[in-house]
Design an enzyme around this catalytic site. Structure first.
Site, PDB file in Angstrom:
ATOM      1  N   ASP A   1      39.271  81.816  59.123  1.00  0.00           N
ATOM      2  CA  ASP A   1      40.098  82.606  58.463  1.00  0.00           C
ATOM      3  C   ASP A   1      40.740  81.760  57.398  1.00  0.00           C
ATOM      4  O   ASP A   1      40.716  80.523  57.348  1.00  0.00           O
ATOM      5  CB  ASP A   1      41.320  83.104  59.141  1.00  0.00           C
ATOM      6  CG  ASP A   1      41.980  84.059  58.087  1.00  0.00           C
ATOM      7  OD1 ASP A   1      41.430  85.093  57.600  1.00  0.00           O
ATOM      8  OD2 ASP A   1      43.248  83.669  57.845  1.00  0.00           O
TER       9      ASP A   1
ATOM     10  N   GLU B   1      43.593  81.318  53.764  1.00  0.00           N
ATOM     11  CA  GLU B   1      44.638  82.015  52.889  1.00  0.00           C
ATOM     12  C   GLU B   1      44.247  81.394  51.357  1.00  0.00           C
ATOM     13  O   GLU B   1      43.748  80.395  51.243  1.00  0.00           O
ATOM     14  CB  GLU B   1      46.145  81.784  53.391  1.00  0.00           C
ATOM     15  CG  GLU B   1      46.188  82.170  54.727  1.00  0.00           C
ATOM     16  CD  GLU B   1      46.346  83.752  54.857  1.00  0.00           C
ATOM     17  OE1 GLU B   1      46.558  84.373  53.680  1.00  0.00           O
ATOM     18  OE2 GLU B   1      46.008  84.257  55.877  1.00  0.00           O
TER      19      GLU B   1
ATOM     20  N   HIS C   1      51.320  85.206  52.320  1.00  0.00           N
ATOM     21  CA  HIS C   1      51.440  83.728  53.319  1.00  0.00           C
ATOM     22  C   HIS C   1      52.583  83.095  52.905  1.00  0.00           C
ATOM     23  O   HIS C   1      52.684  82.099  53.943  1.00  0.00           O
ATOM     24  CB  HIS C   1      50.055  83.199  52.749  1.00  0.00           C
ATOM     25  CG  HIS C   1      49.883  82.774  51.344  1.00  0.00           C
ATOM     26  ND1 HIS C   1      50.765  82.003  50.696  1.00  0.00           N
ATOM     27  CD2 HIS C   1      48.868  83.297  50.458  1.00  0.00           C
ATOM     28  CE1 HIS C   1      50.479  81.842  49.412  1.00  0.00           C
ATOM     29  NE2 HIS C   1      49.272  82.775  49.222  1.00  0.00           N
TER      30      HIS C   1
ATOM     31  N   HIS D   1      51.195  85.727  57.406  1.00  0.00           N
ATOM     32  CA  HIS D   1      49.663  85.530  57.498  1.00  0.00           C
ATOM     33  C   HIS D   1      49.553  84.009  57.389  1.00  0.00           C
ATOM     34  O   HIS D   1      50.055  83.410  56.551  1.00  0.00           O
ATOM     35  CB  HIS D   1      48.515  86.204  56.263  1.00  0.00           C
ATOM     36  CG  HIS D   1      48.513  87.427  56.418  1.00  0.00           C
ATOM     37  ND1 HIS D   1      47.228  88.125  56.405  1.00  0.00           N
ATOM     38  CD2 HIS D   1      49.574  88.502  56.447  1.00  0.00           C
ATOM     39  CE1 HIS D   1      47.432  89.401  56.583  1.00  0.00           C
ATOM     40  NE2 HIS D   1      48.689  89.789  56.603  1.00  0.00           N
TER      41      HIS D   1
ATOM     42  N   ASP E   1      46.116  83.763  62.581  1.00  0.00           N
ATOM     43  CA  ASP E   1      44.966  84.849  62.133  1.00  0.00           C
ATOM     44  C   ASP E   1      43.620  84.633  63.187  1.00  0.00           C
ATOM     45  O   ASP E   1      42.925  85.491  63.747  1.00  0.00           O
ATOM     46  CB  ASP E   1      44.645  84.873  60.878  1.00  0.00           C
ATOM     47  CG  ASP E   1      46.022  85.876  60.132  1.00  0.00           C
ATOM     48  OD1 ASP E   1      47.123  85.997  61.014  1.00  0.00           O
ATOM     49  OD2 ASP E   1      45.920  86.059  58.884  1.00  0.00           O
TER      50      ASP E   1
END
Length: 252
Positions: free
Chosen positions: A7, A9, A57, A152, A157
């Site tokens: 994942d 961001e 985030h 997040h 995640d």
């Protein structure tokens, strides 16, 4: 089989207009087992995040200002992901940003460094058509706690997505799959399709009974013999099948 649940961001939604990666998280699975060999980086994107992305985030420009730039972590990232199957939720988004970062550094395409990709969003839409299939929705659906997820985060995640992926694909599991991974998966898929398969190449363990277990088994058989006042079926030798028996079975 080695898989990496991945994942990212980012500063915004569009790598083509200059948005950058600010965090990467990876969780390793080998033969569907979490290994604890995780990867996590905060990255200085050398720009501010869009207000909408920042609200998601929470990683401020100030917080990221002393973190390594992407060029400083790219070798470690490539080594970690090399030849693995990637598991990503909404894969085109993350892969698009990673390709953009590699391009900015004049490196070969990111796609050359992994073997394949599983998009769990595509899987979820096929399994639950017409329903919400965000990571939070899938956690709720599979009873995976995400109460600690207020913002997040790439590593958090990835950890949640690993649990979701294992839950989504649990029907693929068996003793053979757990032990032998990809080769067993191919064998099992053939069996599901009605094809004849051979287990000759599978190194299944043979667990022989120890002396105490043999004695316990013998005691059970003795009790059965005593109860039926004769010899139980478990102590009788099978009667060899005759040609006539075989013909009758075939006719049935």
């Amino acid at each position: 089989m080695r898989q990496i649940v991945l994942d990212t961001e980012t500063t915004g939604l569009n790598a083509r207009t200059g948005d950058r990666i600010i965090e990467i998280g990876g969780v390793e699975l080998i033969n569907r087992r979490l290994t604890g060999n995780n990867l996590h980086f905060y990255i200085n994107p050398e720009r501010d995040s869009d207000p909408g992305a920042l609200a998601v985030h929470g990683l401020t420009t100030e917080f990221l200002s002393d973190k390594p730039k992407f060029a400083e972590i790219v070798d470690t990232l490539r080594d970690y992901l090399r030849d693995a199957e990637l598991i990503i939720h909404n894969a085109p988004f993350d892969l698009g940003f990673l390709e953009a970062e590699f391009s900015l550094l004049g490196l070969p395409p990111f796609r050359e460094h992994y073997s394949s990709v599983i998009d769990t969003l595509v899987q979820a839409k096929a399994m639950f058509p017409g329903k919400r299939n965000s990571l939070d929705a899938l956690c709720d659906r599979f009873g995976i706690s995400n109460a600690h997820r207020t913002l997040h985060g790439a590593l958090l995640d990835s950890e949640l997505l690993a649990e979701v992926y294992l839950a989504m694909t649990r029907g693929q599991e068996s003793l053979v799959i757990d032990m032998l991974g990809e080769a067993a998966t191919q064998q099992t898929s053939s069996a599901a399709a009605g094809k004849t398969i051979s287990l000759a190449g599978l190194a299944l363990p043979v667990l022989a009974a120890d002396e105490a277990e043999l004695q316990a088994h013998e005691a059970v058989l003795n009790d059965l013999d005593k109860a039926m006042k004769g010899t139980s079926v478990w102590r009788r030798e099978p009667v060899p099948e005759t040609a006539a028996d075989a013909a009758d079975a075939h006719a049935a």
